[in-house]
Design a protein around this motif. Structure first.
Motif, PDB file in Angstrom:
ATOM      1  N   ALA A  15       3.034   2.606   0.258  1.00 47.47           N
ATOM      2  CA  ALA A  15       4.185   1.701   0.266  1.00 47.47           C
ATOM      3  C   ALA A  15       5.369   2.293  -0.484  1.00 47.47           C
ATOM      4  N   GLN A  16       5.086   3.050  -1.513  1.00 42.63           N
ATOM      5  CA  GLN A  16       6.158   3.636  -2.318  1.00 42.63           C
ATOM      6  C   GLN A  16       6.695   4.938  -1.726  1.00 42.63           C
ATOM      7  N   GLY A  17       5.795   5.810  -1.241  1.00 39.01           N
ATOM      8  CA  GLY A  17       6.262   7.140  -0.861  1.00 39.01           C
ATOM      9  C   GLY A  17       5.799   7.653   0.476  1.00 39.01           C
ATOM     10  N   GLY A  18       5.222   6.808   1.306  1.00 36.23           N
ATOM     11  CA  GLY A  18       4.746   7.249   2.613  1.00 36.23           C
ATOM     12  C   GLY A  18       5.882   7.712   3.514  1.00 36.23           C
ATOM     13  N   PRO A  19       5.537   8.412   4.596  1.00 30.30           N
ATOM     14  CA  PRO A  19       6.569   8.971   5.475  1.00 30.30           C
ATOM     15  C   PRO A  19       7.355   7.925   6.273  1.00 30.30           C
ATOM     16  N   ARG A  20       6.769   6.742   6.465  1.00 27.24           N
ATOM     17  CA  ARG A  20       7.460   5.684   7.216  1.00 27.24           C
ATOM     18  C   ARG A  20       7.252   4.354   6.507  1.00 27.24           C
ATOM     19  N   HIS A  21       8.219   3.484   6.603  1.00 26.59           N
ATOM     20  CA  HIS A  21       8.116   2.112   6.088  1.00 26.59           C
ATOM     21  C   HIS A  21       7.817   2.055   4.596  1.00 26.59           C
ATOM     22  N   SER A  22       8.295   3.008   3.839  1.00 24.46           N
ATOM     23  CA  SER A  22       8.091   3.036   2.393  1.00 24.46           C
ATOM     24  C   SER A  22       9.447   2.985   1.698  1.00 24.46           C
ATOM     25  N   VAL A  23       9.412   2.818   0.394  1.00 26.67           N
ATOM     26  CA  VAL A  23      10.645   2.836  -0.377  1.00 26.67           C
ATOM     27  C   VAL A  23      11.331   4.200  -0.232  1.00 26.67           C
ATOM     28  N   PRO A  96      -5.772 -17.347 -16.102  1.00 28.06           N
ATOM     29  CA  PRO A  96      -6.839 -18.037 -15.384  1.00 28.06           C
ATOM     30  C   PRO A  96      -6.664 -17.974 -13.856  1.00 28.06           C
ATOM     31  N   GLY A  97      -7.670 -17.425 -13.189  1.00 29.26           N
ATOM     32  CA  GLY A  97      -7.652 -17.341 -11.734  1.00 29.26           C
ATOM     33  C   GLY A  97      -6.850 -16.200 -11.146  1.00 29.26           C
ATOM     34  N   VAL A  98      -6.243 -15.350 -11.991  1.00 31.13           N
ATOM     35  CA  VAL A  98      -5.423 -14.233 -11.510  1.00 31.13           C
ATOM     36  C   VAL A  98      -5.973 -12.937 -12.106  1.00 31.13           C
ATOM     37  N   THR A  99      -6.486 -12.072 -11.244  1.00 32.36           N
ATOM     38  CA  THR A  99      -7.059 -10.806 -11.701  1.00 32.36           C
ATOM     39  C   THR A  99      -6.024  -9.678 -11.617  1.00 32.36           C
ATOM     40  N   VAL A 100      -6.378  -8.551 -12.192  1.00 26.22           N
ATOM     41  CA  VAL A 100      -5.536  -7.354 -12.077  1.00 26.22           C
ATOM     42  C   VAL A 100      -5.349  -7.006 -10.599  1.00 26.22           C
ATOM     43  N   GLU A 101      -6.420  -7.129  -9.824  1.00 25.24           N
ATOM     44  CA  GLU A 101      -6.321  -6.859  -8.383  1.00 25.24           C
ATOM     45  C   GLU A 101      -5.294  -7.778  -7.733  1.00 25.24           C
ATOM     46  N   ASP A 102      -5.306  -9.049  -8.080  1.00 23.39           N
ATOM     47  CA  ASP A 102      -4.324  -9.991  -7.530  1.00 23.39           C
ATOM     48  C   ASP A 102      -2.900  -9.558  -7.866  1.00 23.39           C
ATOM     49  N   LEU A 103      -2.694  -9.148  -9.116  1.00 21.00           N
ATOM     50  CA  LEU A 103      -1.360  -8.675  -9.518  1.00 21.00           C
ATOM     51  C   LEU A 103      -0.944  -7.457  -8.704  1.00 21.00           C
ATOM     52  N   LEU A 104      -1.870  -6.518  -8.523  1.00 20.11           N
ATOM     53  CA  LEU A 104      -1.545  -5.300  -7.780  1.00 20.11           C
ATOM     54  C   LEU A 104      -1.266  -5.591  -6.315  1.00 20.11           C
ATOM     55  N   LEU A 105      -2.009  -6.504  -5.715  1.00 24.45           N
ATOM     56  CA  LEU A 105      -1.753  -6.869  -4.317  1.00 24.45           C
ATOM     57  C   LEU A 105      -0.411  -7.583  -4.176  1.00 24.45           C
ATOM     58  N   GLY A 106      -0.079  -8.435  -5.128  1.00 18.48           N
ATOM     59  CA  GLY A 106       1.239  -9.070  -5.116  1.00 18.48           C
ATOM     60  C   GLY A 106       2.350  -8.043  -5.272  1.00 18.48           C
ATOM     61  N   HIS A 107       2.120  -7.067  -6.133  1.00 20.94           N
ATOM     62  CA  HIS A 107       3.106  -6.006  -6.332  1.00 20.94           C
ATOM     63  C   HIS A 107       3.256  -5.163  -5.068  1.00 20.94           C
ATOM     64  N   LEU A 108       2.164  -4.918  -4.395  1.00 26.51           N
ATOM     65  CA  LEU A 108       2.212  -4.182  -3.132  1.00 26.51           C
ATOM     66  C   LEU A 108       3.115  -4.905  -2.135  1.00 26.51           C
ATOM     67  N   ARG A 109       2.977  -6.206  -2.046  1.00 28.15           N
ATOM     68  CA  ARG A 109       3.844  -6.986  -1.153  1.00 28.15           C
ATOM     69  C   ARG A 109       5.309  -6.839  -1.556  1.00 28.15           C
ATOM     70  N   GLU A 110       5.562  -6.855  -2.851  1.00 30.12           N
ATOM     71  CA  GLU A 110       6.941  -6.701  -3.335  1.00 30.12           C
ATOM     72  C   GLU A 110       7.498  -5.324  -2.966  1.00 30.12           C
ATOM     73  N   VAL A 111       6.694  -4.285  -3.108  1.00 29.91           N
ATOM     74  CA  VAL A 111       7.143  -2.926  -2.783  1.00 29.91           C
ATOM     75  C   VAL A 111       7.488  -2.831  -1.302  1.00 29.91           C
ATOM     76  N   VAL A 112       6.631  -3.366  -0.440  1.00 28.60           N
ATOM     77  CA  VAL A 112       6.875  -3.322   1.004  1.00 28.60           C
ATOM     78  C   VAL A 112       8.125  -4.132   1.360  1.00 28.60           C
ATOM     79  N   TRP A 113       8.273  -5.304   0.765  1.00 26.78           N
ATOM     80  CA  TRP A 113       9.453  -6.122   1.010  1.00 26.78           C
ATOM     81  C   TRP A 113      10.718  -5.372   0.572  1.00 26.78           C
ATOM     82  N   THR A 114      10.656  -4.761  -0.596  1.00 26.79           N
ATOM     83  CA  THR A 114      11.809  -4.026  -1.111  1.00 26.79           C
ATOM     84  C   THR A 114      12.157  -2.867  -0.189  1.00 26.79           C
ATOM     85  N   ALA A 115      11.152  -2.167   0.304  1.00 28.14           N
ATOM     86  CA  ALA A 115      11.397  -1.064   1.244  1.00 28.14           C
ATOM     87  C   ALA A 115      12.130  -1.585   2.478  1.00 28.14           C
ATOM     88  N   GLY A 116      11.705  -2.723   2.991  1.00 25.73           N
ATOM     89  CA  GLY A 116      12.366  -3.305   4.155  1.00 25.73           C
ATOM     90  C   GLY A 116      13.808  -3.689   3.877  1.00 25.73           C
TER      91      GLY A 116
END
Length: 128
Positions: A15-23, A96-116
């Motif tokens: 999402a950050q540095g890929g050849p297409r659809h990344s930031v 409570p109810g929010v794991t590190v994985e949840d934070l990282l997946l939410g951040h992934l969505r933000e990175v993809v949205w920002t790239a768009g």
């Protein structure tokens, strides 16, 4: 199904540095001086990465990102940092109810949205 640290790192790096659809790919569309909107998006994403990794560091006892890193270096650091996390650390609850994985997946969505959004602003012609 829980993701592994390698899976999460792979997704974030793409999402950050890929050849297409990344930031990185979106920023490459910009010819000349970027618009203030693009600068604001980059600044916001950089700040978001710092805040996210501060929370993760606090929850997992790992190191926060380097203070002097810009977006590109921070994204590279982020991939390495995710890979260093253990499966147990990925499942640590940050709140409570929010794991590190949840934070990282939410951040992934933000990175993809920002790239768009950057790609949308990068399509226009801007003269300095």
């Amino acid at each position: 199904m829980p993701l592994s640290p390698d899976d999460l790192a792979w997704l974030l790096e793409g999402a950050q540095g890929g050849p297409r659809h990344s930031v990185r790919a979106a920023l490459a569309l910009i010819d000349g001086q970027p618009s203030p909107r693009v600068a604001a998006l980059v600044s916001r994403l950089t700040a978001s990465k710092r805040a996210l990794w501060g929370r993760i560091a606090d929850a997992t006892g790992t190191r926060p990102p380097p203070d002097d890193a810009g977006l590109t270096r921070l994204a590279e650091w982020e991939g390495e940092a995710v890979r260093r996390l253990t499966a147990e650390q990925i499942r640590v609850e940050v709140e409570p109810g929010v794991t590190v994985e949840d934070l990282l997946l939410g951040h992934l969505r933000e990175v993809v949205w920002t790239a768009g959004m950057i790609a949308t602003y990068g399509d226009g012609v801007r003269m300095a």
